[in-house]
Design a protein around this motif. Structure first.
Motif, PDB file in Angstrom:
ATOM      1  N   LEU A 178       0.828  -1.204   0.000  1.00  0.00           N
ATOM      2  CA  LEU A 178       0.000   0.000   0.000  1.00  0.00           C
ATOM      3  C   LEU A 178       0.860   1.251   0.000  1.00  0.00           C
ATOM      4  O   LEU A 178       0.562   2.235  -0.694  1.00  0.00           O
ATOM      5  CB  LEU A 178      -0.918  -0.008   1.220  1.00  0.00           C
ATOM      6  N   ALA A 179       1.953   1.223   0.768  1.00  0.00           N
ATOM      7  CA  ALA A 179       2.831   2.384   0.842  1.00  0.00           C
ATOM      8  C   ALA A 179       3.464   2.686  -0.509  1.00  0.00           C
ATOM      9  O   ALA A 179       3.676   3.847  -0.869  1.00  0.00           O
ATOM     10  CB  ALA A 179       3.913   2.145   1.894  1.00  0.00           C
ATOM     11  N   GLU A 180       3.771   1.636  -1.281  1.00  0.00           N
ATOM     12  CA  GLU A 180       4.446   1.820  -2.559  1.00  0.00           C
ATOM     13  C   GLU A 180       3.479   2.099  -3.710  1.00  0.00           C
ATOM     14  O   GLU A 180       3.894   2.505  -4.784  1.00  0.00           O
ATOM     15  CB  GLU A 180       5.265   0.579  -2.893  1.00  0.00           C
ATOM     16  N   SER A 181       2.183   1.871  -3.480  1.00  0.00           N
ATOM     17  CA  SER A 181       1.221   1.968  -4.581  1.00  0.00           C
ATOM     18  C   SER A 181       1.079   3.383  -5.110  1.00  0.00           C
ATOM     19  O   SER A 181       0.895   3.589  -6.313  1.00  0.00           O
ATOM     20  CB  SER A 181      -0.138   1.452  -4.122  1.00  0.00           C
ATOM     21  N   GLY A 182       1.137   4.383  -4.210  1.00  0.00           N
ATOM     22  CA  GLY A 182       0.954   5.760  -4.636  1.00  0.00           C
ATOM     23  C   GLY A 182      -0.485   6.135  -4.922  1.00  0.00           C
ATOM     24  O   GLY A 182      -0.755   7.234  -5.415  1.00  0.00           O
ATOM     25  N   ILE A 183      -1.433   5.249  -4.630  1.00  0.00           N
ATOM     26  CA  ILE A 183      -2.834   5.537  -4.940  1.00  0.00           C
ATOM     27  C   ILE A 183      -3.733   5.478  -3.709  1.00  0.00           C
ATOM     28  O   ILE A 183      -4.888   5.875  -3.770  1.00  0.00           O
ATOM     29  CB  ILE A 183      -3.388   4.553  -5.999  1.00  0.00           C
ATOM     30  N   VAL A 184      -3.218   4.984  -2.582  1.00  0.00           N
ATOM     31  CA  VAL A 184      -4.049   4.788  -1.394  1.00  0.00           C
ATOM     32  C   VAL A 184      -3.705   5.841  -0.353  1.00  0.00           C
ATOM     33  O   VAL A 184      -2.531   6.018   0.010  1.00  0.00           O
ATOM     34  CB  VAL A 184      -3.841   3.372  -0.807  1.00  0.00           C
ATOM     35  N   ALA A 185      -4.734   6.539   0.137  1.00  0.00           N
ATOM     36  CA  ALA A 185      -4.538   7.532   1.190  1.00  0.00           C
ATOM     37  C   ALA A 185      -4.698   6.921   2.571  1.00  0.00           C
ATOM     38  O   ALA A 185      -3.971   7.283   3.502  1.00  0.00           O
ATOM     39  CB  ALA A 185      -5.533   8.682   1.008  1.00  0.00           C
ATOM     40  N   GLN A 186      -5.649   6.015   2.737  1.00  0.00           N
ATOM     41  CA  GLN A 186      -5.900   5.348   4.005  1.00  0.00           C
ATOM     42  C   GLN A 186      -6.335   3.916   3.734  1.00  0.00           C
ATOM     43  O   GLN A 186      -6.978   3.638   2.714  1.00  0.00           O
ATOM     44  CB  GLN A 186      -7.014   6.057   4.791  1.00  0.00           C
ATOM     45  N   ALA A 187      -6.008   3.020   4.650  1.00  0.00           N
ATOM     46  CA  ALA A 187      -6.412   1.622   4.486  1.00  0.00           C
ATOM     47  C   ALA A 187      -6.555   0.964   5.851  1.00  0.00           C
ATOM     48  O   ALA A 187      -5.776   1.242   6.768  1.00  0.00           O
ATOM     49  CB  ALA A 187      -5.395   0.864   3.641  1.00  0.00           C
ATOM     50  N   TRP A 188      -7.550   0.094   5.966  1.00  0.00           N
ATOM     51  CA  TRP A 188      -7.755  -0.715   7.164  1.00  0.00           C
ATOM     52  C   TRP A 188      -7.958  -2.167   6.734  1.00  0.00           C
ATOM     53  O   TRP A 188      -8.564  -2.430   5.691  1.00  0.00           O
ATOM     54  CB  TRP A 188      -8.998  -0.260   7.947  1.00  0.00           C
ATOM     55  N   LEU A 189      -7.434  -3.069   7.508  1.00  0.00           N
ATOM     56  CA  LEU A 189      -7.651  -4.495   7.279  1.00  0.00           C
ATOM     57  C   LEU A 189      -8.583  -4.990   8.384  1.00  0.00           C
ATOM     58  O   LEU A 189      -8.190  -5.112   9.546  1.00  0.00           O
ATOM     59  CB  LEU A 189      -6.322  -5.254   7.318  1.00  0.00           C
ATOM     60  N   VAL A 190      -9.825  -5.219   8.024  1.00  0.00           N
ATOM     61  CA  VAL A 190     -10.828  -5.646   8.987  1.00  0.00           C
ATOM     62  C   VAL A 190     -11.276  -7.053   8.619  1.00  0.00           C
ATOM     63  O   VAL A 190     -10.921  -7.591   7.571  1.00  0.00           O
ATOM     64  CB  VAL A 190     -12.032  -4.684   9.006  1.00  0.00           C
ATOM     65  N   GLY A 191     -12.080  -7.648   9.455  1.00  0.00           N
ATOM     66  CA  GLY A 191     -12.552  -8.994   9.159  1.00  0.00           C
ATOM     67  C   GLY A 191     -13.243  -9.614  10.343  1.00  0.00           C
ATOM     68  O   GLY A 191     -13.794  -8.923  11.205  1.00  0.00           O
ATOM     69  N   LEU A 213     -10.300   0.698   1.603  1.00  0.00           N
ATOM     70  CA  LEU A 213      -9.374   1.661   1.015  1.00  0.00           C
ATOM     71  C   LEU A 213     -10.055   3.012   0.818  1.00  0.00           C
ATOM     72  O   LEU A 213     -11.208   3.073   0.385  1.00  0.00           O
ATOM     73  CB  LEU A 213      -8.867   1.163  -0.342  1.00  0.00           C
ATOM     74  N   ARG A 214      -9.336   4.070   1.114  1.00  0.00           N
ATOM     75  CA  ARG A 214      -9.763   5.417   0.748  1.00  0.00           C
ATOM     76  C   ARG A 214      -8.720   5.960  -0.224  1.00  0.00           C
ATOM     77  O   ARG A 214      -7.516   5.935   0.046  1.00  0.00           O
ATOM     78  CB  ARG A 214      -9.888   6.326   1.972  1.00  0.00           C
ATOM     79  N   VAL A 215      -9.198   6.434  -1.355  1.00  0.00           N
ATOM     80  CA  VAL A 215      -8.289   6.824  -2.435  1.00  0.00           C
ATOM     81  C   VAL A 215      -8.600   8.250  -2.886  1.00  0.00           C
ATOM     82  O   VAL A 215      -9.743   8.694  -2.858  1.00  0.00           O
ATOM     83  CB  VAL A 215      -8.399   5.856  -3.632  1.00  0.00           C
ATOM     84  N   ASP A 216      -7.537   8.926  -3.295  1.00  0.00           N
ATOM     85  CA  ASP A 216      -7.649  10.288  -3.812  1.00  0.00           C
ATOM     86  C   ASP A 216      -7.992  10.213  -5.297  1.00  0.00           C
ATOM     87  O   ASP A 216      -7.235   9.638  -6.086  1.00  0.00           O
ATOM     88  CB  ASP A 216      -6.319  11.019  -3.601  1.00  0.00           C
ATOM     89  N   PRO A 217      -9.122  10.796  -5.716  1.00  0.00           N
ATOM     90  CA  PRO A 217      -9.503  10.692  -7.139  1.00  0.00           C
ATOM     91  C   PRO A 217      -8.468  11.295  -8.079  1.00  0.00           C
ATOM     92  O   PRO A 217      -8.311  10.834  -9.213  1.00  0.00           O
ATOM     93  CB  PRO A 217     -10.844  11.431  -7.202  1.00  0.00           C
TER      94      PRO A 217
END
Length: 618
Positions: free
Chosen positions: A518-531, A549-553
């Motif tokens: 996720l850190a290297e993707s450059g497209i994700v602003a926030q992320a949570w792993l739930v389950g 995932l929360r992403v910047d348009p």
């Protein structure tokens, strides 16, 4: 077939006159039915309006509107890379024109280079003139780089044989009808109208049904195209080309899977010379010592395949595998790409650059996964751990024999471990041990969460001599289990959106891999792993992991992606990192939109996966 492996003419699959008539009717009905299904709702609506007015101008206007709608609703032509133009490559088109003339086929309109170890002939409709078609020849750069000119010339002659005036156009009509209905089933299923949903259900049945009915004709066409090509390049060269493409194609497939994984384990970025590495790998294959199975009886051909086995195709040319391989092994000299294409070095460089650009993100993610899991496996080995985790990592990273040994150790300590049974079954099947099937069956009985992973492997590994009823049973049970898993993921996602959020049952190593990707993707602003551990749904219990995932348009636009692409990427990431029995899903939202209050409140209580210090809802 005689002992030499040469097939008598009567042993070749053929389609008699009555079958051809039936297929012709089926093709025409399929095309007409597809066009009718595409336009029926509009025909009914506009037709009733025209009848209501009952004026000439209403009928003429309706006809014009329907014609425009029919044109706009046609499936988009297949998107191909930039074509090679005749003016830029006169040497290549001189070869193509000579082959087309000898085979009695119209000239090729366009040549497209792709990244496959294959060739193909396509008849594509023009977007702005759907009643016209263009003939396109697709050639793989790896094929041109690894095979000499005589071999590729025979391959092209075979493909041109499908355009031959002696071949007829029935195959193209069958292909058009089959692909049209399959396209409709994918598109219309996303529509909410009753008519379209009903048509989509019909298309989902009719497309595969028509495909099965036409496969025998497709195989007969392959024999026919081989014969047409043999008239131009000789039977011996055609047979040698079939053998070389078959064996070298298998070697290329192994390199692009096993070889690429080996590269990913120590290279952080895709290599800038992938074609050179492919050629070097091919040079290790000595056709003088290779073996190719002779063709068998007609009923040994897979009834669900459009191509007969290579051995049967060689035998149909009245050649033997041994003779074909001897001819192929004697070929030498420059590759077809070097011989025919001007600026071949630049073409290879462009292919290398496109490969690196296309594969950079997944390559980096795999490098991170392999490195982190490799370190974890080393630690487990150092402590001589006997755990499900070690068995799984041995299967992911080590030789199949090592995975079997690790799974045996787990089963000795914990009889009935579904994961260990799955690992041992998969590893045994990869080693050619049929006992792997029994292990997979035992795994899915031990834990229903393993039904889909086990049945997917069984579907891929069931031998061709497996009774059709058993294959069909496995396919039906697999589809039923996959539908149940999709519904279970949606159930869990509904719970999460309502604020019922728990941490995902995922080990630290996997969390670290996901966070790094996720850190290297450059497209994700926030992320949570739930389950959830033990998510109960429809009488089954699953462990589950959802990537939120929360992403910047603006970032998405810069990367040429949309929200669907992000969810597909997130799901693929989970599938590569997590064991397959886990329910896995991905969900995304734009940073410009606030999270639902219940979800935002619940995520405040959960540590984010990425970045570590970002509060939910910011």
């Amino acid at each position: 077939m005689d002992s030499s492996g040469v097939m008598p003419a009567e042993g070749i699959e053929r389609v008699d006159r009555s079958q051809r008539v039936l297929l012709t009717v089926l093709a025409l009905a399929g095309v007409a039915g597809f066009e009718l299904a595409l336009m029926l709702p509009w025909m009914l609506g506009l037709g009733l309006g025209a009848l209501w007015f009952n004026r000439v101008y209403a009928y003429v206007g309706t006809a014009i509107v329907l014609l425009i709608l029919w044109w706009s609703f046609q499936p988009e032509p297949r998107q191909l890379k930039r074509g090679v133009q005749r003016a830029d490559q006169p040497g290549l088109f001189e070869v193509l024109d000579g082959l087309a003339q000898g085979i009695e086929a119209p000239p090729i309109d366009e040549v497209v280079l792709d990244d496959s170890f294959n060739a193909g002939a396509l008849l594509l409709r023009r977007r702005w003139q759907p009643w016209r078609s263009r003939r396109v020849l697709v050639l793989g750069v790896p094929l041109l780089a690894c095979l000499p000119a005589p071999a590729v010339k025979a391959v092209i002659a075979h493909e041109l044989g499908h355009f031959s005036h002696r071949h007829g156009r029935l195959g193209h009509w069958l292909y058009r009808a089959r692909e049209g209905w399959l396209w409709f089933s994918r598109q219309a299923s996303q529509d909410d109208s009753i008519l379209d949903r009903a048509a989509a259900r019909f298309a989902a049945w009719f497309g595969p049904w028509m495909a099965r009915r036409s496969f025998a004709y497709s195989r007969a066409c392959e024999y026919e195209a081989d014969a047409f090509a043999a008239d131009v390049v000789t039977r011996g060269v055609m047979a040698a080309s079939l053998a070389a493409v078959h064996l070298r194609g298998e070697a290329h497939a192994r390199f692009m899977s096993e070889g690429v994984v080996a590269l990913q384990s120590h290279l952080a970025e895709p290599p800038d010379n992938i074609v050179e590495r492919i050629v070097q790998d091919q040079q290790a294959l000595d056709l003088r010592h290779a073996a190719l199975q002779p063709g068998g009886s007609a009923d040994e051909a897979d009834a669900n395949d459009t191509h007969p086995p290579t051995g049967r195709r060689i035998a149909a040319l009245r050649e033997t595998p041994a003779a074909a391989l001897a001819t192929a092994a004697a070929w030498s000299g420059p590759s077809a790409g070097e011989s025919w294409l001007q600026g071949w070095t630049s073409i290879v460089r462009q292919h290398d650059d496109e490969f690196a650009a296309t594969h950079r993100r997944p390559w980096r993610e795999e490098h991170l996964r392999l490195r982190a899991q490799g370190l974890r496996l080393q630690a487990l080995r150092a402590t001589e751990a006997v755990t499900d985790e070690r068995a799984w990592l041995e299967w992911q990273l080590s030789a199949a024999a090592d995975a079997v040994a690790a799974a045996d150790a787990v089963l000795a300590a914990t009889p009935g471990s579904a994961l260990a049974l799955h690992v041992r079954g998969a590893a045994r099947l990869s080693l050619g041990d049929p006992q792997g099937r029994a292990d997979l069956e035992a795994s899915l009985r031990a834990d229903k969460a393993w039904i889909v992973p086990c049945r997917l492997l069984l579907a891929a590994r069931l031998a061709e001599d497996t009774p059709p009823a058993e294959r069909k049973r496995n396919a039906v049970l697999l589809e039923r289990a996959m539908a149940q898993r999709r519904a279970a993921v949606q159930s869990l996602l509904h719970d999460v959106m309502s604020g019922r959020v728990d941490a995902a049952p995922v080990d630290t190593t996997s969390r670290d891999i996901l966070a790094a990707a996720l850190a290297e993707s450059g497209i994700v602003a926030q992320a949570w792993l739930v389950g959830r551990t033990g998510h109960a749904f429809d009488g089954r219990v699953h462990d589950a992991a959802l990537l939120l995932l929360r992403v910047d348009p603006l970032q998405l636009q810069a990367h040429g992606m949309d929200e669907d692409d992000v969810m597909a990427w997130g799901l693929a990431l989970l599938q590569r990192v997590l064991p397959p029995h886990l329910l896995r899903g991905a969900w995304s939202a734009y940073t410009t939109e606030p999270l639902a209050p219940a979800l935002a409140s619940a995520l405040q209580q959960l540590a984010p996966l990425w970045p570590a210090s970002t509060p939910a809802g910011e």
